[in-house]
Design an enzyme around this catalytic site. Structure first.
Site, PDB file in Angstrom:
ATOM      1  N   ASP A 154       4.999   5.404  -6.541  1.00 19.56           N
ATOM      2  CA  ASP A 154       4.454   5.447  -5.178  1.00 19.56           C
ATOM      3  C   ASP A 154       4.671   6.807  -4.519  1.00 19.56           C
ATOM      4  O   ASP A 154       3.772   7.350  -3.875  1.00 19.56           O
ATOM      5  CB  ASP A 154       5.091   4.352  -4.313  1.00 19.56           C
ATOM      6  CG  ASP A 154       4.673   2.960  -4.771  1.00 19.56           C
ATOM      7  OD1 ASP A 154       5.102   1.979  -4.148  1.00 19.56           O
ATOM      8  OD2 ASP A 154       3.917   2.863  -5.765  1.00 19.56           O
ATOM      9  N   LEU A 211       0.819  -1.219   0.000  1.00 17.92           N
ATOM     10  CA  LEU A 211       0.000   0.000   0.000  1.00 17.92           C
ATOM     11  C   LEU A 211       0.853   1.270   0.000  1.00 17.92           C
ATOM     12  O   LEU A 211       0.374   2.348   0.281  1.00 17.92           O
ATOM     13  CB  LEU A 211      -0.937  -0.004   1.215  1.00 17.92           C
ATOM     14  CG  LEU A 211      -2.028  -1.077   1.181  1.00 17.92           C
ATOM     15  CD1 LEU A 211      -2.742  -1.144   2.522  1.00 17.92           C
ATOM     16  CD2 LEU A 211      -3.043  -0.824   0.070  1.00 17.92           C
TER      17      LEU A 211
HETATM   18  N1  LIG Z   1       4.999   3.013  10.124  1.00 18.31           N
HETATM   19  C1  LIG Z   1       6.236   2.926   9.649  1.00 18.31           C
HETATM   20  N2  LIG Z   1       7.263   3.506  10.315  1.00 18.31           N
HETATM   21  C2  LIG Z   1       8.545   3.466   9.825  1.00 18.31           C
HETATM   22  N3  LIG Z   1       8.895   2.811   8.701  1.00 18.31           N
HETATM   23  C3  LIG Z   1       7.901   2.201   8.019  1.00 18.31           C
HETATM   24  C4  LIG Z   1       6.531   2.214   8.441  1.00 18.31           C
HETATM   25  N4  LIG Z   1       5.794   1.498   7.545  1.00 18.31           N
HETATM   26  C5  LIG Z   1       6.657   1.054   6.602  1.00 18.31           C
HETATM   27  N5  LIG Z   1       7.907   1.465   6.888  1.00 18.31           N
HETATM   28  C6  LIG Z   1       9.126   1.165   6.121  1.00 18.31           C
HETATM   29  O1  LIG Z   1       8.766   0.693   4.827  1.00 18.31           O
HETATM   30  C7  LIG Z   1       9.205  -0.664   4.671  1.00 18.31           C
HETATM   31  C8  LIG Z   1       8.165  -1.439   3.856  1.00 18.31           C
HETATM   32  O2  LIG Z   1       8.298  -0.975   2.520  1.00 18.31           O
HETATM   33  P1  LIG Z   1       7.790  -1.887   1.295  1.00 18.31           P
HETATM   34  O3  LIG Z   1       8.100  -1.122   0.065  1.00 18.31           O
HETATM   35  O4  LIG Z   1       8.303  -3.258   1.439  1.00 18.31           O
HETATM   36  O5  LIG Z   1       6.211  -1.976   1.536  1.00 18.31           O
HETATM   37  P2  LIG Z   1       5.087  -1.010   0.984  1.00 18.31           P
HETATM   38  O6  LIG Z   1       5.685   0.296   0.554  1.00 18.31           O
HETATM   39  O7  LIG Z   1       4.011  -0.931   2.004  1.00 18.31           O
HETATM   40  O8  LIG Z   1       4.526  -1.817  -0.261  1.00 18.31           O
HETATM   41  P3  LIG Z   1       4.661  -1.463  -1.831  1.00 18.31           P
HETATM   42  O9  LIG Z   1       6.050  -0.889  -2.003  1.00 18.31           O
HETATM   43  O10 LIG Z   1       4.503  -2.775  -2.499  1.00 18.31           O
HETATM   44  O11 LIG Z   1       3.582  -0.477  -2.135  1.00 18.31           O
HETATM   45  C9  LIG Z   1       9.294  -1.207   6.080  1.00 18.31           C
HETATM   46  O12 LIG Z   1      10.206  -2.316   6.104  1.00 18.31           O
HETATM   47  C10 LIG Z   1       9.846   0.009   6.822  1.00 18.31           C
HETATM   48  O13 LIG Z   1      11.251   0.141   6.569  1.00 18.31           O
HETATM   49  C1  LIG Z   2       6.756  -2.845  -7.558  1.00 15.12           C
HETATM   50  C2  LIG Z   2       6.620  -1.353  -7.767  1.00 15.12           C
HETATM   51  O1  LIG Z   2       6.326  -1.085  -9.137  1.00 15.12           O
HETATM   52  C3  LIG Z   2       5.458  -0.811  -6.973  1.00 15.12           C
HETATM   53  C4  LIG Z   2       5.552  -1.008  -5.515  1.00 15.12           C
HETATM   54  O2  LIG Z   2       4.401  -0.456  -4.895  1.00 15.12           O
HETATM   55  C5  LIG Z   2       7.936  -0.695  -7.369  1.00 15.12           C
HETATM   56  C6  LIG Z   2       8.060   0.750  -7.853  1.00 15.12           C
HETATM   57  O3  LIG Z   2       7.310   1.156  -8.759  1.00 15.12           O
HETATM   58  O4  LIG Z   2       8.931   1.451  -7.281  1.00 15.12           O
HETATM   59 MG   LIG Z   3       7.180   0.428  -0.935  1.00 18.53          MG
END
Ligand SMILES: Nc1ncnc2c1ncn2[C@@H]1O[C@H](COP(=O)(O)OP(=O)(O)OP(=O)(O)O)[C@@H](O)[C@H]1O
Ligand SMILES: C[C@@](O)(CCO)CC(=O)[O-]
Ligand SMILES: [Mg+2]
Length: 318
Positions: free
Chosen positions: A153, A107
């Site tokens: 993102d 997300l």
């Molecule tokens: N509430 C938070 N406080 C501090 N760091 C956070 C928090 N939530 C997420 N993070 C950081 O972001 C990392 C997760 O990032 P990741 O890109 O894997 O997931 P995402 O951004 O939620 O998913 P996606 O990139 O697929 O949209 C965590 O490991 C942590 O380092």
């Molecule tokens: C997997 C990806 O395409 C989306 C992650 O939310 C990575 C990026 O665009 O940076």
């Molecule tokens: Mg991410």
């Protein structure tokens, strides 16, 4: 006190392919990460949703020493250090992060943490950055932390709304409404780890990889037209196609694959995995049956209503 709110995001089309220059479509949603920044005698970070697996503690100073800590805090730490490096300033503060969802569930929490701290800490230092400037700086930081990644993102969480990211750069807000049912399950890896795996697939089989991501790119461009025409049948069909292509990239997960194929058999208009993959989020065109299917895999439903507003920063005199 500085109070920041950052919308999380859903990737509707084009995840992973966008990292390699293909287009994508993402939407900011009503789930908001909140960040508070107040003056403090040292730099302290507090976060409600982070947890650390395995600890190593200096018992004299009761200080966490495990590498896992710096990994989990890497996005937040890199953002704070960015200002010291680029602006030559560091002003102690208590930075409190409150996330409505678990970290690493597709997300955009990594982007939201960076965007929130860039927006809030720069204001705390006395700068007034525009949302575009926040997005640009945040993309640079996320790319540094992950080594790989796109502008999708960080721009979506900074700017808000429904956004098309064309091949080759830039962005374009899309008019039109798209109603989504979305939920998430825990993931087996972070986005950074999954991005590395996809990159190794590209290195192993470049021709096949390029065919897959350019097919995703074609799907995204058809989806943009369908969204503007509000043609739900076409949008949904393209969601299933995009999910199939992501399966071929190896970034989906069996429980979500089963959910998507069951949705198709039941006649739901469209469903697909969303974000980095490896579990995490699933999006379907709005349908009560999607909520039921998501609950069968233990998914947590999120408020997927669009947030037209991007990052908001308020200065509150205490
Ligand atoms: N509430 C938070 N406080 C501090 N760091 C956070 C928090 N939530 C997420 N993070 C950081 O972001 C990392 C997760 O990032 P990741 O890109 O894997 O997931 P995402 O951004 O939620 O998913 P996606 O990139 O697929 O949209 C965590 O490991 C942590 O380092
Ligand atoms: C997997 C990806 O395409 C989306 C992650 O939310 C990575 C990026 O665009 O940076
Ligand atoms: Mg991410």
């Amino acid at each position: 006190m500085i109070e920041v709110e950052v919308p999380l995001k859903l990737t509707l089309f084009g995840e992973h392919a966008v990292v390699y220059g293909e287009p994508a479509i993402a939407m900011a949603i009503n789930e908001k990460m909140k960040i508070k920044i107040v003056p403090y005698h040292k730099m302290v970070l507090k976060s409600n949703s982070l947890s650390i697996k395995g600890i190593k503690v200096d018992l004299e100073e009761m200080k966490l020493e495990s590498e896992e800590t710096s990994r989990v805090l890497s996005y937040a730490l890199s953002t704070i250090n960015f200002f010291e490096k680029e602006y030559g300033t560091r002003k102690n503060a208590l930075i409190e992060i409150e996330s409505p969802v678990d970290p690493s569930v597709g997300l955009g929490t990594s982007a939201a943490v960076i965007v929130g701290i860039v927006g809030g800490y720069s204001r705390y230092l006395g700068y007034e950055l525009t949302r575009e400037e926040i997005a640009k700086i945040s993309h640079k930081i996320e790319l540094t932390v992950q080594g790989l990644g796109s502008r999708m993102d960080t721009y979506t969480t900074s700017l808000g709304g429904l956004i098309y990211f064309p091949k080759g750069g830039g962005y374009e807000k899309i008019r039109g409404e798209i109603r989504i049912t979305a939920g998430y399950i825990r993931r087996i890896a972070t986005t950074a780890e999954i991005l590395k795996r996809v990159k190794s697939l590209k290195e192993k089989n470049p021709d096949l990889f390029n065919d897959l991501i350019s097919s995703i790119g074609k799907t995204v461009n058809k989806a943009k037209i369908a969204i503007e025409k509000e043609d739900e049948e076409e949008i949904g069909e393209l969601m299933y196609v995009n999910h199939g292509l992501l399966m071929s990239l190896g970034v989906t997960l069996p429980p979500i694959d089963n959910l998507v194929s069951t949705a198709k058999i039941l006649g739901l208009k469209g469903c697909k995995i969303s974000g980095g993959g490896g579990g995490g989020s699933t999006v379907c065109l709005e349908d009560e049956r999607a909520r039921i299917l998501l609950s069968t895999i233990g998914a947590k439903i999120v408020d997927a209503r669009i947030s037209q507003e991007g990052v908001t920063i308020k200065e509150i005199n205490q």
